[in-house]
Design a protein around this motif. Structure first.
Motif, PDB file in Angstrom:
ATOM      1  N   THR A  17       0.836  -1.204   0.000  1.00 35.04           N
ATOM      2  CA  THR A  17       0.000   0.000   0.000  1.00 35.04           C
ATOM      3  C   THR A  17       0.868   1.250   0.000  1.00 35.04           C
ATOM      4  N   ILE A  18       1.900   1.255   0.810  1.00 30.90           N
ATOM      5  CA  ILE A  18       2.815   2.401   0.862  1.00 30.90           C
ATOM      6  C   ILE A  18       3.533   2.551  -0.476  1.00 30.90           C
ATOM      7  N   ALA A  19       4.003   1.437  -1.044  1.00 34.79           N
ATOM      8  CA  ALA A  19       4.680   1.494  -2.341  1.00 34.79           C
ATOM      9  C   ALA A  19       3.747   2.031  -3.422  1.00 34.79           C
ATOM     10  N   SER A  20       2.492   1.613  -3.400  1.00 36.82           N
ATOM     11  CA  SER A  20       1.520   2.111  -4.375  1.00 36.82           C
ATOM     12  C   SER A  20       1.330   3.612  -4.240  1.00 36.82           C
ATOM     13  N   ALA A  21       1.239   4.078  -2.999  1.00 34.26           N
ATOM     14  CA  ALA A  21       1.080   5.515  -2.761  1.00 34.26           C
ATOM     15  C   ALA A  21       2.317   6.279  -3.233  1.00 34.26           C
ATOM     16  N   LEU A  22       3.495   5.725  -2.985  1.00 32.97           N
ATOM     17  CA  LEU A  22       4.723   6.377  -3.434  1.00 32.97           C
ATOM     18  C   LEU A  22       4.816   6.402  -4.954  1.00 32.97           C
ATOM     19  N   LEU A  23       4.419   5.322  -5.589  1.00 34.98           N
ATOM     20  CA  LEU A  23       4.430   5.283  -7.048  1.00 34.98           C
ATOM     21  C   LEU A  23       3.486   6.357  -7.604  1.00 34.98           C
TER      22      LEU A  23
ATOM     23  N   LEU B  86       4.829   9.516  -9.709  1.00 36.76           N
ATOM     24  CA  LEU B  86       4.384   9.723 -11.084  1.00 36.76           C
ATOM     25  C   LEU B  86       3.717  11.085 -11.246  1.00 36.76           C
ATOM     26  N   ALA B  87       2.966  11.490 -10.236  1.00 35.90           N
ATOM     27  CA  ALA B  87       2.272  12.778 -10.300  1.00 35.90           C
ATOM     28  C   ALA B  87       3.251  13.948 -10.216  1.00 35.90           C
TER      29      ALA B  87
ATOM     30  N   VAL C 296       7.343  -7.456  -9.754  1.00 34.68           N
ATOM     31  CA  VAL C 296       6.324  -6.754 -10.530  1.00 34.68           C
ATOM     32  C   VAL C 296       6.717  -6.728 -12.006  1.00 34.68           C
ATOM     33  N   SER C 297       5.798  -6.336 -12.844  1.00 34.26           N
ATOM     34  CA  SER C 297       6.024  -6.327 -14.289  1.00 34.26           C
ATOM     35  C   SER C 297       7.113  -5.332 -14.688  1.00 34.26           C
ATOM     36  N   ALA C 298       7.707  -5.584 -15.840  1.00 30.01           N
ATOM     37  CA  ALA C 298       8.722  -4.686 -16.371  1.00 30.01           C
ATOM     38  C   ALA C 298       8.132  -3.297 -16.632  1.00 30.01           C
ATOM     39  N   GLU C 299       6.874  -3.255 -17.048  1.00 31.85           N
ATOM     40  CA  GLU C 299       6.220  -1.975 -17.331  1.00 31.85           C
ATOM     41  C   GLU C 299       6.121  -1.120 -16.067  1.00 31.85           C
ATOM     42  N   LEU C 300       5.781  -1.760 -14.952  1.00 35.02           N
ATOM     43  CA  LEU C 300       5.677  -1.040 -13.691  1.00 35.02           C
ATOM     44  C   LEU C 300       7.049  -0.553 -13.243  1.00 35.02           C
ATOM     45  N   LYS C 301       8.056  -1.380 -13.387  1.00 39.72           N
ATOM     46  CA  LYS C 301       9.417  -0.974 -13.032  1.00 39.72           C
ATOM     47  C   LYS C 301       9.881   0.185 -13.915  1.00 39.72           C
ATOM     48  N   GLU C 302       9.489   0.149 -15.184  1.00 35.63           N
ATOM     49  CA  GLU C 302       9.858   1.225 -16.111  1.00 35.63           C
ATOM     50  C   GLU C 302       9.202   2.542 -15.686  1.00 35.63           C
ATOM     51  N   LEU C 303       7.945   2.473 -15.279  1.00 39.70           N
ATOM     52  CA  LEU C 303       7.275   3.675 -14.783  1.00 39.70           C
ATOM     53  C   LEU C 303       8.023   4.253 -13.577  1.00 39.70           C
ATOM     54  N   ALA C 304       8.366   3.376 -12.648  1.00 37.02           N
ATOM     55  CA  ALA C 304       9.070   3.814 -11.440  1.00 37.02           C
ATOM     56  C   ALA C 304      10.451   4.372 -11.778  1.00 37.02           C
ATOM     57  N   ALA C 305      11.100   3.807 -12.777  1.00 38.93           N
ATOM     58  CA  ALA C 305      12.428   4.274 -13.165  1.00 38.93           C
ATOM     59  C   ALA C 305      12.384   5.708 -13.696  1.00 38.93           C
ATOM     60  N   GLY C 306      11.233   6.130 -14.165  1.00 38.81           N
ATOM     61  CA  GLY C 306      11.082   7.495 -14.657  1.00 38.81           C
ATOM     62  C   GLY C 306      10.909   8.533 -13.561  1.00 38.81           C
ATOM     63  N   ILE C 307      10.813   8.087 -12.327  1.00 40.35           N
ATOM     64  CA  ILE C 307      10.669   9.015 -11.199  1.00 40.35           C
ATOM     65  C   ILE C 307      12.053   9.415 -10.727  1.00 40.35           C
ATOM     66  N   ARG C 308      12.300  10.704 -10.687  1.00 41.21           N
ATOM     67  CA  ARG C 308      13.611  11.210 -10.295  1.00 41.21           C
ATOM     68  C   ARG C 308      13.809  11.062  -8.788  1.00 41.21           C
TER      69      ARG C 308
END
Length: 140
Positions: free
Chosen positions: A93-99, A103-104, A125-137
């Motif tokens: 839940t915390i990880a989801s909130a941080l993601l 992203l926002a 988790v999926s590669a797509e989710l990891k890719e999204l997270a990788a875009g967060i500075r």
């Protein structure tokens, strides 16, 4: 925040939160049973969904209380969260909130970014989710 529609699910969610706020965990569990009756294929899945639902609601209530300066209520929600939800679901839940936050806003403080990255790596988790997270500075 926009107003949710006045439908069965939102009324049940409000009732669950009100029961938890009142400390009536048994009533909250009965309401969860009604809400989850059609959602799960079996008892094990129902318990997983129940844990996720409760953790999400309590975490959100904790954040809202804290944001409004009501630290006593925030602490109460945190206590209920840790007593009624599994550690794994709380971390998720915390990880989801941080993601969502990352992203926002495009960035996360280093400690939060590291937690999110570690959680994603440890939970396959999926590669797509990891890719999204990788875009967060990651900021110091």
């Amino acid at each position: 925040m926009s107003e949710l529609p006045d439908i069965y699910e939102t009324r049940q969610a409000r009732a669950i939160l009100e029961a938890l706020q009142a400390g009536d965990v048994e009533r909250a569990r009965k309401l969860e049973d009604h809400l989850l009756a059609e959602a799960a294929d079996g008892p094990e899945e129902r318990e997983t969904l129940r844990d996720q639902l409760r953790a999400s609601m309590l975490f959100r209530a904790q954040i809202d209380a804290s944001s409004s300066g009501d630290e006593a209520t925030a602490a109460m929600f945190q206590e209920i969260l840790t007593q009624t939800c599994s550690e794994k679901v709380i971390r998720t839940t915390i990880a989801s909130a941080l993601l969502h936050t990352g992203l926002a806003g495009g960035e996360l403080p280093a400690e939060n970014h590291d937690f999110l990255t570690r959680h994603l790596d440890e939970n396959g988790v999926s590669a797509e989710l990891k890719e999204l997270a990788a875009g967060i500075r990651r900021v110091p």
